[in-house]
Design an enzyme around this catalytic site. Structure first.
Site, PDB file in Angstrom:
ATOM      1  N   ASP A 105      22.393  88.182 -19.350  1.00 13.42           N
ATOM      2  CA  ASP A 105      22.989  89.439 -18.865  1.00 13.42           C
ATOM      3  C   ASP A 105      21.897  90.301 -18.245  1.00 13.42           C
ATOM      4  OD1 ASP A 105      24.231  92.390 -20.681  1.00 13.42           O
ATOM      5  OD2 ASP A 105      24.150  91.919 -18.524  1.00 13.42           O
ATOM      6  N   ASN A 107      22.431  93.150 -16.349  1.00  7.07           N
ATOM      7  CA  ASN A 107      22.739  94.571 -16.128  1.00  7.07           C
ATOM      8  C   ASN A 107      23.243  95.284 -17.378  1.00  7.07           C
ATOM      9  OD1 ASN A 107      25.211  93.430 -16.437  1.00  7.07           O
ATOM     10  ND2 ASN A 107      26.095  94.179 -14.507  1.00  7.07           N
ATOM     11  N   ASP A 109      25.661  94.845 -19.665  1.00  6.00           N
ATOM     12  CA  ASP A 109      27.066  95.119 -20.013  1.00  6.00           C
ATOM     13  C   ASP A 109      27.567  94.154 -21.081  1.00  6.00           C
ATOM     14  OD1 ASP A 109      28.679  93.459 -17.131  1.00  6.00           O
ATOM     15  OD2 ASP A 109      27.241  92.760 -18.648  1.00  6.00           O
ATOM     16  N   ASP A 113      25.669  87.174 -16.082  1.00  7.37           N
ATOM     17  CA  ASP A 113      26.015  87.394 -14.678  1.00  7.37           C
ATOM     18  C   ASP A 113      25.136  86.531 -13.767  1.00  7.37           C
ATOM     19  OD1 ASP A 113      24.589  90.461 -15.565  1.00  7.37           O
ATOM     20  OD2 ASP A 113      23.499  88.855 -14.530  1.00  7.37           O
ATOM     21  N   ASP A 182      32.669  75.061 -10.375  1.00 10.75           N
ATOM     22  CA  ASP A 182      33.787  74.563 -11.182  1.00 10.75           C
ATOM     23  C   ASP A 182      35.084  75.090 -10.550  1.00 10.75           C
ATOM     24  OD1 ASP A 182      33.982  74.212 -14.780  1.00 10.75           O
ATOM     25  OD2 ASP A 182      35.520  73.812 -13.250  1.00 10.75           O
ATOM     26  N   ASP A 281      38.500  70.799 -12.466  1.00 10.97           N
ATOM     27  CA  ASP A 281      39.107  71.014 -13.776  1.00 10.97           C
ATOM     28  C   ASP A 281      40.427  70.251 -13.924  1.00 10.97           C
ATOM     29  OD1 ASP A 281      38.962  72.751 -16.209  1.00 10.97           O
ATOM     30  OD2 ASP A 281      40.922  73.368 -15.469  1.00 10.97           O
ATOM     31  N   GLU A 339      37.082  66.428 -14.080  1.00  8.67           N
ATOM     32  CA  GLU A 339      37.308  66.461 -15.517  1.00  8.67           C
ATOM     33  C   GLU A 339      38.663  65.808 -15.733  1.00  8.67           C
ATOM     34  OE1 GLU A 339      39.007  69.613 -17.500  1.00  8.67           O
ATOM     35  OE2 GLU A 339      37.943  69.292 -19.373  1.00  8.67           O
ATOM     36  N   HIS A 410      31.322  73.389 -22.763  1.00 12.33           N
ATOM     37  CA  HIS A 410      31.894  74.683 -23.166  1.00 12.33           C
ATOM     38  C   HIS A 410      33.210  74.543 -23.933  1.00 12.33           C
ATOM     39  CE1 HIS A 410      34.091  73.568 -19.638  1.00 12.33           C
ATOM     40  NE2 HIS A 410      34.971  74.492 -19.910  1.00 12.33           N
ATOM     41  N   ASP A 411      33.714  73.298 -24.003  1.00  9.76           N
ATOM     42  CA  ASP A 411      34.985  73.079 -24.691  1.00  9.76           C
ATOM     43  C   ASP A 411      34.820  72.425 -26.049  1.00  9.76           C
ATOM     44  OD1 ASP A 411      36.904  72.149 -21.736  1.00  9.76           O
ATOM     45  OD2 ASP A 411      36.611  74.090 -22.723  1.00  9.76           O
TER      46      ASP A 411
HETATM   47  O1  TEU Z   1      39.695  71.740 -20.198  1.00 12.89           O
HETATM   48  C1  TEU Z   1      40.812  70.882 -20.341  1.00 12.89           C
HETATM   49  C2  TEU Z   1      40.620  70.164 -21.589  1.00 12.89           C
HETATM   50  O2  TEU Z   1      40.706  68.962 -21.647  1.00 12.89           O
HETATM   51  C3  TEU Z   1      40.294  70.932 -22.792  1.00 12.89           C
HETATM   52  O3  TEU Z   1      40.502  72.293 -22.551  1.00 12.89           O
HETATM   53  C4  TEU Z   1      41.307  70.497 -23.833  1.00 12.89           C
HETATM   54  O4  TEU Z   1      42.464  70.098 -23.161  1.00 12.89           O
HETATM   55  C5  TEU Z   1      41.676  71.667 -24.656  1.00 12.89           C
HETATM   56  O5  TEU Z   1      40.501  72.138 -25.227  1.00 12.89           O
HETATM   57  C6  TEU Z   1      42.740  71.228 -25.649  1.00 12.89           C
HETATM   58  O6  TEU Z   1      42.154  70.289 -26.552  1.00 12.89           O
HETATM   59  C7  TEU Z   1      39.580  72.399 -18.958  1.00 12.89           C
HETATM   60  C8  TEU Z   1      38.460  73.419 -19.108  1.00 12.89           C
HETATM   61  O7  TEU Z   1      37.239  72.724 -19.392  1.00 12.89           O
HETATM   62  C9  TEU Z   1      38.841  74.343 -20.241  1.00 12.89           C
HETATM   63  O8  TEU Z   1      37.794  75.260 -20.524  1.00 12.89           O
HETATM   64  C10 TEU Z   1      40.101  75.088 -19.831  1.00 12.89           C
HETATM   65  O9  TEU Z   1      40.523  75.878 -20.933  1.00 12.89           O
HETATM   66  C11 TEU Z   1      41.224  74.122 -19.449  1.00 12.89           C
HETATM   67  O10 TEU Z   1      40.796  73.052 -18.612  1.00 12.89           O
HETATM   68  C12 TEU Z   1      42.299  74.868 -18.661  1.00 12.89           C
HETATM   69  O11 TEU Z   1      41.752  75.240 -17.407  1.00 12.89           O
END
Ligand code: TEU
Length: 632
Positions: A105, A107, A109, A113, A182, A281, A339, A410-411
């Site tokens: 970050d 700035n 907040d 960013d 992305d 995505d 993805e 991130h998931d």
């Molecule tokens: O993720 C899709 C995905 O496979 C995961 O989000 C999974 O389906 C979900 O966690 C349920 O288990 C992509 C992005 O990486 C994710 O951050 C988004 O939330 C999602 O698509 C919708 O755009």
């Protein structure tokens, strides 16, 4: 041309089918039934209906019919891997995923960013990565942290401006780092002007940009990945609209050529600005079965999401991706990684065969949970599964096909915490995981903080979380259905995506140097040494990962060299040769216990996460050698 599969087909016929092999592999993952119990000479000869005895009674003839319909929709057969090396920058690169809200970050907040990322380009250049993948940076209400885009051609205010983006891009390129954006093309935010107009005016041409249906009840039984029905109802207009994800993420109708044209235009807009490629995505979900038919309840129960068989690999997916690639990606030699949740090895080949001109790479998640588990199960991930998964892939990539190699993103919760949350072995385990990726045949992808050995956060209550998936799960299961809060919280803590979204740890100032104020997502989290401390420690995860990144750059055999696993049957032991102009050997103990070394070789030690090898392999020990001949 392949004969259509029928109820009378044998299991072997299904395994011969690319989608069939992948779906049976997925079935083995969901049920925990070893794939070898399905893929063997005896079972291959049995009628397909034998599957009724797998999956705990959810598989009936209706399930099998739905399964056959999906399989028969795929007419193509993948070309075999030809092991003809096809050099490309994205095969030689290591990609580093940045979650902009949590990176840096600039700035004050409390939100990361673009200027903050620009300030850290020197850090990334020193680390030795070659490409950054930015999670969505576009205009959005951030219901799903930016994966709900409302303005594809502008930068979200929280991240800065188009000028800030240009500065980031120029700084990255000047440092030899490529930039991949992305793009979320399966759905838009419900605040996107297209959707606002479509909902307001049924006669607008935007109406057919989405899946609107009239009627008293939901058009079908599909469920959302984020809890509840996949349909929003708008009583004032007495209309329903489809959303596979959150209620504010509205699925685009790719059967409408205007939609496909708009999306190609968006991709070209960013390519014209000098972007090097895209992560796309849930790109395999974009083609839906005609008529949006009900999902088979058995499939829904088994996979966890009803209706998925009608879009996981839809009827026009290849056609649409090929057209988009020809129109937008190929003219600019853009790199694309799709993805593709649920896409297996064989279907991945059809999506990434260079001659089919669809995508360069696909990333699926079969390796991120061991068979019979899902992300919300609290269990110890056994790295032996990862080894077996990699061996099953090996030999199917290297020339015509390629693969990403990743753990964190991130998931998903941090892989160190999934394998072994013991702080004592955290650094060695972090170095091992990074070594497994950086010495494999594929494109390694590191997620921010993985180079530091970051682990899960210490969340104490639902109020600390921000992820719509977790919040919806709590709302539906505890608030609406009255389930036991303790049990639901245990599942959420095991699988919440917020573990990976806790801000980066830069230095020992407040909030670890991420921000000068309380970050958007914050809780006390593991005392992983910060980047500044690790830069000064030659034995840190950061120093080890940096050395390995530079070693990989120096030796193309670590990129294009053939893979040869040894002692594969020795559980917990990982032995891999990489062979080409040179020869390297990677040995690892995938377990928390010491282990006798089952394979001897002559070689010069290049790197060890314990500094130097010992008589036995210690917990999570990894050693990388340059071979001078090997005693197999
Ligand atoms: O993720 C899709 C995905 O496979 C995961 O989000 C999974 O389906 C979900 O966690 C349920 O288990 C992509 C992005 O990486 C994710 O951050 C988004 O939330 C999602 O698509 C919708 O755009």
């Amino acid at each position: 041309m392949r004969q259509p599969l029928t109820r009378k087909s044998k299991v072997g016929d299904v395994l011969q089918h690319p989608l069939g092999r992948d779906m049976l592999f997925r079935l083995s993952l969901q049920t925990g039934v070893a794939f070898s119990l399905i893929d063997n000479a005896f079972v291959r000869a049995l009628p397909l209906t034998i599957l009724k005895y797998v999956g705990g009674g959810v598989i009936d003839l209706h399930f099998i019919d739905a399964f056959l319909t999906l399989l028969n929709s795929e007419k193509a057969t993948p070309q075999p891997e030809d092991n003809v090396v096809r050099p490309a920058w994205w095969k030689e690169a290591v990609i580093y995923q940045i979650y902009p809200s949590s990176f840096h970050d600039s700035n004050g907040d409390g939100l990361g960013d673009l200027a903050g990322i620009t300030e850290k380009i020197p850090y990334l250049q020193t680390l030795g990565i070659d490409c950054i993948w930015l999670s969505p940076i576009f205009g959005s209400p951030f219901d799903d942290q930016g994966y709900d885009i409302a303005d594809y051609k502008n930068i979200a205010e929280r991240f800065g401006t188009l000028d800030d983006f240009t500065k980031l891009l120029e700084t990255a390129h000047a440092s030899g780092i490529k930039v991949v954006l992305d793009l979320v093309f399966n759905h838009t935010s419900d605040e996107h002007p297209w959707f606002v107009e479509a909902l307001r005016d049924p006669s607008s041409d935007k109406r057919d940009y989405y899946f609107f249906r009239e009627g008293e009840t939901a058009p079908n039984n599909w469920t959302s990945f984020f809890s509840g029905s996949a349909w929003n109802h708008y009583p004032a207009q007495n209309v329903w609209a489809l959303h596979l994800f959150s209620e504010k993420q509205m699925d685009l109708n790719w059967d409408n050529a205007k939609v496909r044209g708009e999306l190609a235009g968006i991709a070209s807009f960013w390519l014209d600005r000098g972007v090097d490629g895209f992560r796309l995505d849930v790109i395999n979900y974009v083609s839906k079965a005609a008529g949006l038919p009900d999902g088979n309840p058995g499939i829904g129960k088994l996979i966890g999401f009803t209706g998925i068989e009608h879009y996981v690999l839809g009827p026009h997916l290849h056609e649409y991706l090929h057209a988009l690639s020809k129109k937008a990606f190929l003219p600019k030699d853009a790199f694309t990684i799709g993805e593709t949740p649920g896409v297996g090895r064989e279907m991945g080949k059809l999506l990434t065969d260079p001659e089919r001109a669809e995508l360069n790479l696909v990333m699926s998640f079969d390796h991120l949970e061991t068979p019979g588990h899902d992300r919300f199960d609290d269990y110890a991930y056994d790295l032996e599964w990862y080894k077996q998964y990699r061996i099953a892939q090996s030999g199917h990539v290297g020339g015509r096909y390629w693969q990403p190699l990743f753990f964190d993103n991130h998931d998903n919760p941090r892989m160190i915490s999934k394998v072994d949350p013991e702080p004592r072995t955290q650094p060695q385990l972090g170095m091992l995981l990074n070594a497994l990726l950086l010495t494999g045949q594929g494109t390694p992808m590191l997620y921010q903080g993985q180079e530091l050995g970051m682990v899960n956060a210490d969340f104490k209550s639902i109020e600390e979380l921000r992820d719509v998936e977790s919040l919806n799960m709590w709302q539906e299961r505890v608030v609406e259905k009255g389930e036991d809060p303790k049990g639901v919280w245990q599942k959420i803590v095991a699988g919440t995506r917020d573990h990976a979204r806790i801000p980066m740890i830069w230095d020992d100032t407040p909030y670890n140097g991420f921000s000068s104020v309380t970050p958007w997502l914050w809780t006390a989290h593991n005392e992983t040494p910060n980047a500044e401390q690790q830069c000064q420690d030659s034995h840190s995860v950061l120093s080890f990962t940096t050395k390995l990144l530079h070693l990989r750059k120096k030796h193309t055999t670590l990129i294009y060299g053939r893979e040869r696993f040894v002692k594969a049957k020795r559980k917990g032991y990982y032995g891999l040769y990489r062979e080409g102009e040179e020869s390297f050997f990677v040995e690892a103990n995938l377990t928390r216990n010491g282990m006798k070394r089952p394979h001897r070789m002559q070689g010069a030690l290049l790197l060890s996460n314990y500094g130097a090898p010992d008589a036995r392999l210690r917990p999570y020990e990894v050693n990388i050698y340059r071979c001078e001949g090997s005693l197999d």
